[in-house]
Structures are given as C-alpha cells and as structure tokens.
Design a protein around this motif. Structure first.
Motif, PDB file in Angstrom:
ATOM      1  N   ILE A  24     -21.702 -40.484 -88.142  1.00 58.12           N
ATOM      2  CA  ILE A  24     -21.724 -41.776 -87.444  1.00 58.12           C
ATOM      3  C   ILE A  24     -20.345 -42.007 -86.841  1.00 58.12           C
ATOM      4  O   ILE A  24     -19.373 -42.191 -87.563  1.00 58.12           O
ATOM      5  N   GLN A  25     -20.263 -41.951 -85.506  1.00 62.70           N
ATOM      6  CA  GLN A  25     -18.952 -42.042 -84.852  1.00 62.70           C
ATOM      7  C   GLN A  25     -18.863 -43.185 -83.864  1.00 62.70           C
ATOM      8  O   GLN A  25     -17.823 -43.835 -83.762  1.00 62.70           O
ATOM      9  N   GLN A  26     -19.931 -43.420 -83.116  1.00 68.95           N
ATOM     10  CA  GLN A  26     -19.925 -44.451 -82.082  1.00 68.95           C
ATOM     11  C   GLN A  26     -21.003 -45.478 -82.416  1.00 68.95           C
ATOM     12  O   GLN A  26     -22.109 -45.113 -82.809  1.00 68.95           O
ATOM     13  N   LEU A  27     -20.677 -46.766 -82.235  1.00 68.01           N
ATOM     14  CA  LEU A  27     -21.637 -47.817 -82.574  1.00 68.01           C
ATOM     15  C   LEU A  27     -21.805 -48.779 -81.399  1.00 68.01           C
ATOM     16  O   LEU A  27     -20.839 -49.121 -80.729  1.00 68.01           O
ATOM     17  N   PHE A  28     -23.051 -49.203 -81.188  1.00 67.63           N
ATOM     18  CA  PHE A  28     -23.290 -50.321 -80.291  1.00 67.63           C
ATOM     19  C   PHE A  28     -24.176 -51.317 -81.012  1.00 67.63           C
ATOM     20  O   PHE A  28     -24.688 -51.028 -82.105  1.00 67.63           O
ATOM     21  N   GLU A  40     -28.372 -54.972 -75.247  1.00 68.51           N
ATOM     22  CA  GLU A  40     -27.388 -54.261 -76.057  1.00 68.51           C
ATOM     23  C   GLU A  40     -26.029 -54.287 -75.390  1.00 68.51           C
ATOM     24  O   GLU A  40     -25.923 -54.451 -74.174  1.00 68.51           O
ATOM     25  N   THR A  41     -25.003 -54.125 -76.230  1.00 69.48           N
ATOM     26  CA  THR A  41     -23.648 -54.081 -75.688  1.00 69.48           C
ATOM     27  C   THR A  41     -23.592 -52.894 -74.733  1.00 69.48           C
ATOM     28  O   THR A  41     -24.144 -51.838 -75.032  1.00 69.48           O
ATOM     29  N   PRO A  42     -22.961 -53.059 -73.577  1.00 74.54           N
ATOM     30  CA  PRO A  42     -22.984 -51.993 -72.574  1.00 74.54           C
ATOM     31  C   PRO A  42     -22.216 -50.735 -72.988  1.00 74.54           C
ATOM     32  O   PRO A  42     -22.438 -49.674 -72.424  1.00 74.54           O
ATOM     33  N   VAL A  43     -21.358 -50.872 -73.974  1.00 72.71           N
ATOM     34  CA  VAL A  43     -20.617 -49.693 -74.438  1.00 72.71           C
ATOM     35  C   VAL A  43     -20.826 -49.507 -75.926  1.00 72.71           C
ATOM     36  O   VAL A  43     -21.057 -50.454 -76.660  1.00 72.71           O
ATOM     37  N   SER A  44     -20.758 -48.232 -76.344  1.00 77.88           N
ATOM     38  CA  SER A  44     -20.666 -47.984 -77.782  1.00 77.88           C
ATOM     39  C   SER A  44     -19.191 -47.702 -78.044  1.00 77.88           C
ATOM     40  O   SER A  44     -18.503 -47.093 -77.223  1.00 77.88           O
ATOM     41  N   LEU A  45     -18.728 -48.192 -79.177  1.00 78.53           N
ATOM     42  CA  LEU A  45     -17.304 -48.078 -79.505  1.00 78.53           C
ATOM     43  C   LEU A  45     -17.131 -47.211 -80.742  1.00 78.53           C
ATOM     44  O   LEU A  45     -18.039 -47.098 -81.569  1.00 78.53           O
ATOM     45  N   PRO A  46     -15.941 -46.608 -80.883  1.00 77.00           N
ATOM     46  CA  PRO A  46     -15.694 -45.787 -82.072  1.00 77.00           C
ATOM     47  C   PRO A  46     -15.873 -46.606 -83.351  1.00 77.00           C
ATOM     48  O   PRO A  46     -15.492 -47.770 -83.397  1.00 77.00           O
ATOM     49  N   PRO A  99     -22.680 -38.550 -80.560  1.00 74.84           N
ATOM     50  CA  PRO A  99     -21.570 -38.145 -79.701  1.00 74.84           C
ATOM     51  C   PRO A  99     -22.065 -37.351 -78.490  1.00 74.84           C
ATOM     52  O   PRO A  99     -23.148 -36.759 -78.529  1.00 74.84           O
ATOM     53  N   GLU A 100     -21.254 -37.336 -77.440  1.00 73.41           N
ATOM     54  CA  GLU A 100     -21.610 -36.654 -76.187  1.00 73.41           C
ATOM     55  C   GLU A 100     -22.079 -35.224 -76.416  1.00 73.41           C
ATOM     56  O   GLU A 100     -23.017 -34.754 -75.788  1.00 73.41           O
ATOM     57  N   ASP A 101     -21.422 -34.514 -77.318  1.00 71.26           N
ATOM     58  CA  ASP A 101     -21.735 -33.087 -77.494  1.00 71.26           C
ATOM     59  C   ASP A 101     -22.940 -32.859 -78.415  1.00 71.26           C
ATOM     60  O   ASP A 101     -23.299 -31.733 -78.702  1.00 71.26           O
ATOM     61  N   GLU A 102     -23.545 -33.958 -78.905  1.00 70.23           N
ATOM     62  CA  GLU A 102     -24.724 -33.799 -79.769  1.00 70.23           C
ATOM     63  C   GLU A 102     -25.843 -34.697 -79.293  1.00 70.23           C
ATOM     64  O   GLU A 102     -26.392 -35.483 -80.055  1.00 70.23           O
ATOM     65  N   GLN A 103     -26.178 -34.569 -78.026  1.00 63.80           N
ATOM     66  CA  GLN A 103     -27.177 -35.455 -77.438  1.00 63.80           C
ATOM     67  C   GLN A 103     -28.591 -35.202 -77.966  1.00 63.80           C
ATOM     68  O   GLN A 103     -29.502 -35.955 -77.680  1.00 63.80           O
ATOM     69  N   ASP A 104     -28.762 -34.125 -78.729  1.00 60.66           N
ATOM     70  CA  ASP A 104     -30.084 -33.887 -79.322  1.00 60.66           C
ATOM     71  C   ASP A 104     -30.328 -34.833 -80.501  1.00 60.66           C
ATOM     72  O   ASP A 104     -31.459 -35.020 -80.934  1.00 60.66           O
ATOM     73  N   GLU A 106     -30.700 -38.453 -82.308  1.00 54.94           N
ATOM     74  CA  GLU A 106     -31.253 -39.738 -81.869  1.00 54.94           C
ATOM     75  C   GLU A 106     -30.278 -40.869 -82.184  1.00 54.94           C
ATOM     76  O   GLU A 106     -29.466 -40.758 -83.108  1.00 54.94           O
ATOM     77  N   CYS A 107     -30.402 -41.955 -81.429  1.00 59.60           N
ATOM     78  CA  CYS A 107     -29.728 -43.178 -81.848  1.00 59.60           C
ATOM     79  C   CYS A 107     -30.366 -43.594 -83.175  1.00 59.60           C
ATOM     80  O   CYS A 107     -31.564 -43.423 -83.369  1.00 59.60           O
ATOM     81  N   GLU A 108     -29.568 -44.143 -84.079  1.00 57.60           N
ATOM     82  CA  GLU A 108     -30.091 -44.501 -85.399  1.00 57.60           C
ATOM     83  C   GLU A 108     -29.664 -45.917 -85.760  1.00 57.60           C
ATOM     84  O   GLU A 108     -28.477 -46.247 -85.660  1.00 57.60           O
ATOM     85  N   ASP A 109     -30.637 -46.734 -86.154  1.00 61.94           N
ATOM     86  CA  ASP A 109     -30.312 -48.083 -86.626  1.00 61.94           C
ATOM     87  C   ASP A 109     -29.654 -47.963 -87.992  1.00 61.94           C
ATOM     88  O   ASP A 109     -30.257 -47.418 -88.915  1.00 61.94           O
ATOM     89  N   ILE A 110     -28.436 -48.473 -88.108  1.00 56.65           N
ATOM     90  CA  ILE A 110     -27.756 -48.343 -89.399  1.00 56.65           C
ATOM     91  C   ILE A 110     -27.615 -49.669 -90.130  1.00 56.65           C
ATOM     92  O   ILE A 110     -27.398 -49.701 -91.332  1.00 56.65           O
ATOM     93  N   GLY A 111     -27.755 -50.782 -89.404  1.00 55.78           N
ATOM     94  CA  GLY A 111     -27.618 -52.059 -90.093  1.00 55.78           C
ATOM     95  C   GLY A 111     -28.208 -53.202 -89.289  1.00 55.78           C
ATOM     96  O   GLY A 111     -28.403 -53.093 -88.077  1.00 55.78           O
ATOM     97  N   PHE A 112     -28.515 -54.287 -89.997  1.00 54.44           N
ATOM     98  CA  PHE A 112     -29.138 -55.454 -89.384  1.00 54.44           C
ATOM     99  C   PHE A 112     -28.403 -56.726 -89.800  1.00 54.44           C
ATOM    100  O   PHE A 112     -27.958 -56.843 -90.936  1.00 54.44           O
TER     101      PHE A 112
END
Length: 167
Positions: A24-28, A40-46, A99-104, A106-112
């Motif tokens: 888990i590196q980038q979050l939006f 959603e926030t237009p950017v994901s941040l570290p 991350p960019e180099d692992e586009q295979d 999926e986005c994953e919901d980690i918290g609510f």
C-alpha cells in the motif's frame, strides 16, 4: 444554498496493518452519498508515515435543489423522516491506488469513515475541519487513521425539513 459542501482535507494513519503493508503506497479518498454520487480526490498521495498527514484539500458540492435534483432531495427527506434508516451517512472510503509499475493490481478499499447527515441535523451543527475515525475495511472495530473533513449540510437539511412539514 440548496447544496451540501464536502471537503476532504487530510489523512493520517495510526500504527496498523495498513501502515505496515508495503504494497500500500498511494492513497486516494472517495466520498459517496447513498447511491447517487461518488466523487474521489483527483490525486492519490503517498501513504503518510506514522504521525504525518497527507493533504488532499479537495472540495466538492452536491446540489440538492428541487428543480434539478429531486431524487437526492427525496433521499434527504427520507433520512429525516425515518430515523431507523441505516443509510443516513456520507461514506468516505480510503482506497489504495496501485503503483504505476504494478497496474495489474486492483484499487483496494482499505478503510471507511462516516458522517451522519441526520446527526448534523439533530445537533444543528455542520462538521468543520473535524477528524473522523477511519475504520479498517477488514475489521470494522479497528481504527486505522483519521480523516479531516468538512461537511456543510445543515442549511440544505433545514430546507428539506421545512418542505417535509409542508407536504
């Protein structure tokens, strides 16, 4: 005036499986009003390190005027009239963006995190730059962080309530 303003300000994480998970590196953050709208926030941040925050400073407006947004308005009426309705909250979802180099991956919901619109109405108080708990998507009793948000909905809810009384 017939609108709900939502601001996603910043996110901080506690020591948790999320903080420790190196995949888990980038979050939006996504915000959803019932089944109408997801923004959603237009950017994901570290991912922030412990004790730090990442700042999204993202703001969005949900229009709930009678003329163009009757369905959303009816939904707001329903949460004011049916106190047992479990869908009275804005839902904030913290999502891991691969991350960019692992586009295979999926986005994953980690918290609510949740903001109850009914509670804003009952307490007659908008939520202004307030930290709300983010719960782990795999264990909803575990708090994995804090999301600082603003939700200005009181004016719109009052307007809907006045309309309910007229109906």
């Amino acid at each position: 005036s017939e609108k709900i303003r939502i601001e996603i300000i910043s996110l901080g994480l506690t020591e948790s499986r999320i903080a420790a998970d190196e995949t888990i590196q980038q979050l939006f953050v996504e915000c959803r009003l019932y089944n109408f709208l997801a923004e959603e926030t237009p950017v994901s941040l570290p991912k922030p390190t412990s004790g730090q925050r990442v700042h999204y400073n993202y703001s969005n407006v949900i229009h709930v005027d009678k003329a163009n947004n009757r369905a959303r308005r009816e939904y707001l009426k329903s949460i004011l009239q049916k106190p047992d309705l479990s869908t009275d909250s804005l839902l904030f979802t913290v999502v891991s963006d691969p991350p960019e180099d692992e586009q295979d991956l999926e986005c994953e919901d980690i918290g609510f995190a949740y903001v109850s619109l009914r509670e804003i109405f009952q307490k007659e108080r908008d939520i202004i730059e307030q930290d709300i708990d983010v719960f782990d998507s795999q264990d909803d009793s575990a708090v994995i962080g804090k999301l600082k948000v603003t939700v200005e909905a009181l004016h719109a809810l009052r307007s809907v309530y006045e309309e309910c009384k007229d109906d």
